[in-house]
Write a protein that holds these residues in place. Structure first.
Motif, PDB file in Angstrom:
ATOM      1  N   ALA A   1      -5.757  -6.689  -0.954  1.00  0.00           N
ATOM      2  CA  ALA A   1      -7.124  -6.537  -1.745  1.00  0.00           C
ATOM      3  C   ALA A   1      -8.145  -5.698  -0.722  1.00  0.00           C
ATOM      4  O   ALA A   1      -8.581  -4.699  -1.000  1.00  0.00           O
ATOM      5  CB  ALA A   1      -7.672  -7.658  -2.286  1.00  0.00           C
TER       6      ALA A   1
ATOM      7  N   SER B   1      -8.805  -2.011  -1.952  1.00  0.00           N
ATOM      8  CA  SER B   1     -10.031  -1.769  -2.445  1.00  0.00           C
ATOM      9  C   SER B   1     -10.940  -0.956  -1.957  1.00  0.00           C
ATOM     10  O   SER B   1     -12.074  -0.419  -2.526  1.00  0.00           O
ATOM     11  CB  SER B   1     -11.096  -3.332  -2.388  1.00  0.00           C
ATOM     12  N   LYS B   2     -10.521  -0.120  -0.837  1.00  0.00           N
ATOM     13  CA  LYS B   2     -11.282   0.894  -0.235  1.00  0.00           C
ATOM     14  C   LYS B   2     -11.068   2.370  -1.222  1.00  0.00           C
ATOM     15  O   LYS B   2     -11.722   3.237  -1.069  1.00  0.00           O
ATOM     16  CB  LYS B   2     -10.812   1.336   0.895  1.00  0.00           C
TER      17      LYS B   2
ATOM     18  N   ASN C   1      -6.637   1.669 -11.412  1.00  0.00           N
ATOM     19  CA  ASN C   1      -7.128   0.219 -11.428  1.00  0.00           C
ATOM     20  C   ASN C   1      -5.788  -0.567 -11.218  1.00  0.00           C
ATOM     21  O   ASN C   1      -4.766  -0.247 -11.591  1.00  0.00           O
ATOM     22  CB  ASN C   1      -7.290  -0.041 -13.077  1.00  0.00           C
TER      23      ASN C   1
ATOM     24  N   ASN D   1     -15.637  -6.495  -2.561  1.00  0.00           N
ATOM     25  CA  ASN D   1     -15.249  -5.189  -3.448  1.00  0.00           C
ATOM     26  C   ASN D   1     -14.378  -5.205  -4.420  1.00  0.00           C
ATOM     27  O   ASN D   1     -13.759  -4.464  -4.973  1.00  0.00           O
ATOM     28  CB  ASN D   1     -14.923  -3.858  -2.387  1.00  0.00           C
ATOM     29  N   THR D   2     -13.888  -6.836  -4.617  1.00  0.00           N
ATOM     30  CA  THR D   2     -12.815  -7.124  -5.508  1.00  0.00           C
ATOM     31  C   THR D   2     -13.511  -7.954  -6.627  1.00  0.00           C
ATOM     32  O   THR D   2     -14.049  -8.854  -6.437  1.00  0.00           O
ATOM     33  CB  THR D   2     -11.609  -7.549  -4.887  1.00  0.00           C
TER      34      THR D   2
ATOM     35  N   LEU E   1     -13.691 -10.965  -0.267  1.00  0.00           N
ATOM     36  CA  LEU E   1     -13.303  -9.857  -0.911  1.00  0.00           C
ATOM     37  C   LEU E   1     -14.642  -9.217  -1.622  1.00  0.00           C
ATOM     38  O   LEU E   1     -14.442  -9.396  -2.881  1.00  0.00           O
ATOM     39  CB  LEU E   1     -12.314  -9.910  -1.777  1.00  0.00           C
TER      40      LEU E   1
ATOM     41  N   LYS F   1       0.807  -1.183   0.000  1.00  0.00           N
ATOM     42  CA  LYS F   1      -0.118  -0.031   0.050  1.00  0.00           C
ATOM     43  C   LYS F   1       0.960   1.234   0.123  1.00  0.00           C
ATOM     44  O   LYS F   1       0.562   2.140  -0.654  1.00  0.00           O
ATOM     45  CB  LYS F   1      -0.916  -0.011   1.463  1.00  0.00           C
TER      46      LYS F   1
ATOM     47  N   TYR G   1      -9.026   1.914  -4.723  1.00  0.00           N
ATOM     48  CA  TYR G   1      -8.869   1.447  -6.044  1.00  0.00           C
ATOM     49  C   TYR G   1      -9.724   0.313  -6.377  1.00  0.00           C
ATOM     50  O   TYR G   1     -10.394  -0.218  -5.607  1.00  0.00           O
ATOM     51  CB  TYR G   1      -7.423   0.935  -6.101  1.00  0.00           C
ATOM     52  N   ASN G   2      -9.899   0.190  -7.788  1.00  0.00           N
ATOM     53  CA  ASN G   2     -10.720  -0.797  -8.540  1.00  0.00           C
ATOM     54  C   ASN G   2      -9.652  -2.009  -8.656  1.00  0.00           C
ATOM     55  O   ASN G   2      -8.558  -1.849  -9.255  1.00  0.00           O
ATOM     56  CB  ASN G   2     -10.968  -0.417  -9.946  1.00  0.00           C
ATOM     57  N   ILE G   3     -10.127  -3.068  -7.867  1.00  0.00           N
ATOM     58  CA  ILE G   3      -9.177  -4.206  -7.978  1.00  0.00           C
ATOM     59  C   ILE G   3      -9.532  -5.478  -8.748  1.00  0.00           C
ATOM     60  O   ILE G   3     -10.715  -5.713  -8.588  1.00  0.00           O
ATOM     61  CB  ILE G   3      -8.964  -4.562  -6.379  1.00  0.00           C
ATOM     62  N   LYS G   4      -8.794  -6.028  -9.555  1.00  0.00           N
ATOM     63  CA  LYS G   4      -8.975  -7.403 -10.092  1.00  0.00           C
ATOM     64  C   LYS G   4      -8.110  -8.472  -9.457  1.00  0.00           C
ATOM     65  O   LYS G   4      -6.894  -8.108  -9.512  1.00  0.00           O
ATOM     66  CB  LYS G   4      -8.876  -7.470 -11.507  1.00  0.00           C
TER      67      LYS G   4
END
Length: 446
Positions: free
Chosen positions: A246, A250-251, A232, A274-275, A272, A132, A253-256
Motif C-alpha cells: 500500500a 498509493s503513490k 483502482n 493515502n489509503t 497509510l 508492484k 493508484y487509488n488503494i482500498k
C-alpha cells in the motif's frame, strides 16, 4: 565456496536446493531433527543440529572457514545474533533475514557492517516490490524488463481464443515475421518445458517470451489479450506485505485495504494516510460488492491464510477484476495458478531465497530473476574478450538443451537471437536456464 545456512525452513531449503547445483560446500544448521532429516534425504548437503547462536554449534559447522553465513530462521533476533557471532568467529560475509523494515530504511545510520552484518533481506519488502512489478501489465501474468525495456520477459496464459493455441513453435514463427519475440518456456500442469521447434502451445499453458519492445504488443495480439490501465486496487490483509504494498502503490493508484482486525485498522489508518482502510471480512462477498469490487482493476490478497487469499482472488476474478495476485505459504500452490484462475501466486520465502541466490551469483551474471512456478532462472550475462560464446554462430555453439538464449542487447538495442546470430564483445545476453545447468551456461561467458 563454503556456505553455512542457519534455518532449515522453506527459505533455507529452497536456497540450499539452488546452491546444491553449484558444487558449493553447504552446511545447514537447525534445531529440528525432522527438517534436517528431510533435507539430508533430498539434497547433497551437510547438516548440523543446534542453535545457530551457539558458539559450539557454529564452531562445529566450521564457521571460521565459511565464505558466507546466511541466517534465515523465522526469528529476526536469531538471524541478527547469528550473523554478528558468526562474523566474529571468522565468517567472511554474512546475510541476515529481517522482518523489521526500519533496518532497511536506516541502513546508512545503523552501519550494520560495523557490527558484522554485510547484507539484510526482508521477504515482506521483496514481496511488495514483486507485487508492484507484476502490476505493470494487467493482461500479462509476468513482466520483467531488461535495460529499461530494451528486452522484456513476458508471460501469458494460452486460451482457446489465442492464435497460438495448438500451434508448434515453428508454425508460430510464421505469425511473427519480424522476429520480435521468442518463446523461452512453457509451464504445463506444473511441469516446466524448455521449448524447441516441434513443441506445441496448448490450452491453459502458461507461455513465456523474450520480446523486443514491439514484440510485447505482438504477443498480446496473438494471445487475444487486451491490457487495461490500472487505477483502482483493492488489497486484502493488513499484513506487513499489505502495508508495504500500500505504501508503494498509493503513490500512483487509488488503494482500498480491507482488514478484519478493528484495532489494527486504526493503526493502519495512521500509517497509510493515502489509503482507504475498511474494517471487515474479505471472505464476505457482499462486503466486497459494497466496497466496489466490480470497479477494481487489480486485487491483491496478502492475508496470513493462503486459502483465504486464493478464494478471495477467485471471487475478484469472477467479478471482472483484470489482475489478481495471491500470496501463498505453500510453494506447491504456485503451480496451481494456471489451472484455477488466479493470475499470479507468489511466495515470499521463495522470493527471498531467489534474491539471496542472485546476490551470491554476482560475477559474470549481470542480472537475474525468477518466474513464479517455473523451474528455471532468467539470467543476463555480458560477453567478454575470450568468451567461448564468441567462437561460433548460435546454431553451432552446442548450447545446453536445458537452457535457451532469448535475446541480446547490443549498443542499447534489443535483438532476438536466431540460429545465425554471431555474438560480440560487450553484448548483454539473456538466457533462461534450469538451475542444474547454470554453471555450464556460465562457462560460455568465461
Amino acid at each position: 565456496m563454503r556456505i553455512i545456512i542457519a534455518g532449515a525452513g522453506d527459505v533455507g531449503f529452497h536456497l540450499a536446493k539452488l546452491l546444491a547445483f553449484e558444487s558449493h560446500d553447504i552446511n545447514i544448521i537447525d534445531t529440528d531433527d525432522d527438517k534436517l532429516q528431510y533435507i539430508s534425504n533430498h539434497l547433497d548437503v551437510q547438516t548440523t543440529k543446534g542453535n545457530s547462536t551457539s558458539f559450539r554449534t557454529l564452531e562445529e559447522a566450521q564457521v571460521a572457514k565459511a565464505d558466507l553465513l546466511i541466517a534465515v530462521t523465522e526469528s529476526e533476533a536469531t538471524n541478527i545474533s547469528t550473523s554478528i557471532i558468526g562474523k566474529n568467529l571468522g565468517a567472511r560475509k554474512t546475510i541476515a533475514r529481517i522482518t523489521n523494515t526500519e533496518y532497511l530504511h536506516k541502513k546508512e545510520i545503523l552501519d550494520l557492517k560495523d557490527i558484522g552484518i554485510d547484507e539484510i533481506i526482508s521477504p515482506e519488502s521483496l514481496a511488495a516490490k514483486e507485487i508492484k512489478r507484476l502490476l505493470k501489465q494487467t493482461a500479462l501474468t509476468d513482466l520483467f524488463d531488461f535495460e529499461k525495456g530494451t528486452l522484456s520477459l513476458v508471460g501469458i496464459t494460452i486460451d482457446e481464443q489465442s492464435e497460438l493455441n495448438g500451434k508448434t513453435l515453428v508454425e508460430a514463427a510464421y505469425l511473427n515475421p519480424d522476429h520480435s519475440f521468442t518463446t523461452v518456456a512453457i509451464l504445463r500442469n506444473g511441469e516446466t518445458i524448455i521449448p524447441y521447434g516441434e513443441n506445441k502451445f496448448l490450452n491453459n499453458d502458461h507461455a513465456y517470451f523474450i520480446c523486443q519492445p514491439d514484440g510485447v504488443e505482438r504477443v498480446l495480439d496473438l494471445a487475444k489479450k487486451q491490457s487495461e490501465d490500472i487505477r483502482n486496487i483493492m488489497i486484502l490483509g493488513g499484513s506487513k506485505i499489505g502495508i508495504q504494498a500500500a505504501l508503494q502503490l498509493s503513490k500512483k493508484y487509488n488503494i482500498k485495504l480491507i482488514e478484519e482486525d478493528r484495532d489494527k485498522c486504526f493503526e493502519l489508518a495512521d500509517t497509510l494516510q493515502n489509503t482507504m482502510i475498511i474494517n471487515g471480512d474479505g471472505r464476505d462477498v457482499e462486503l466486497l460488492k459494497e466496497e466496489g469490487i466490480d470497479e477494481m482493476d487489480a486485487f491483491i490478497a496478502v492475508t496470513g491464510n493462503s486459502e483465504t487469499n486464493i478464494i478471495s482472488s477467485l471471487v475478484a476474478k469472477n467479478h471482472g477484476v483484470g489482475k489478481t495476485i495471491s500470496l501463498v505459504e505453500n510453494m506447491d500452490y504456485i503451480h496451481l495458478s494456471q489451472n484455477i484462475g488466479v493470475d499470479t501466486m507468489i511466495n515470499k520465502k521463495l522470493i527471498a531465497a531467489s534474491f539471496i541466490f542472485r546476490y551470491i551469483r554476482k560475477g559474470q551474471v549481470v542480472n537475474m530473476t525468477t518466474i513464479h512456478g517455473v523451474d528455471a532462472e532468467i539470467l543476463e550475462f555480458e560477453v567478454t574478450e575470450g568468451s567461448k560464446i564468441l567462437k561460433h554462430e548460435l546454431r553451432n555453439l552446442n548450447f545446453p538443451k536445458s537452457a535457451i538464449i532469448g535475446g541480446v542487447i547490443r549498443n542499447g538495442k534489443g535483438h532476438i537471437a536466431r540460429g545465425n546470430f554471431h555474438f560480440e564483445v560487450k553484448d548483454r545476453v539473456v538466457v533462461l536456464s534450469r538451475s542444474e545447468c547454470i554453471r555450464k551456461v556460465e562457462g560460455y561467458f568465461k
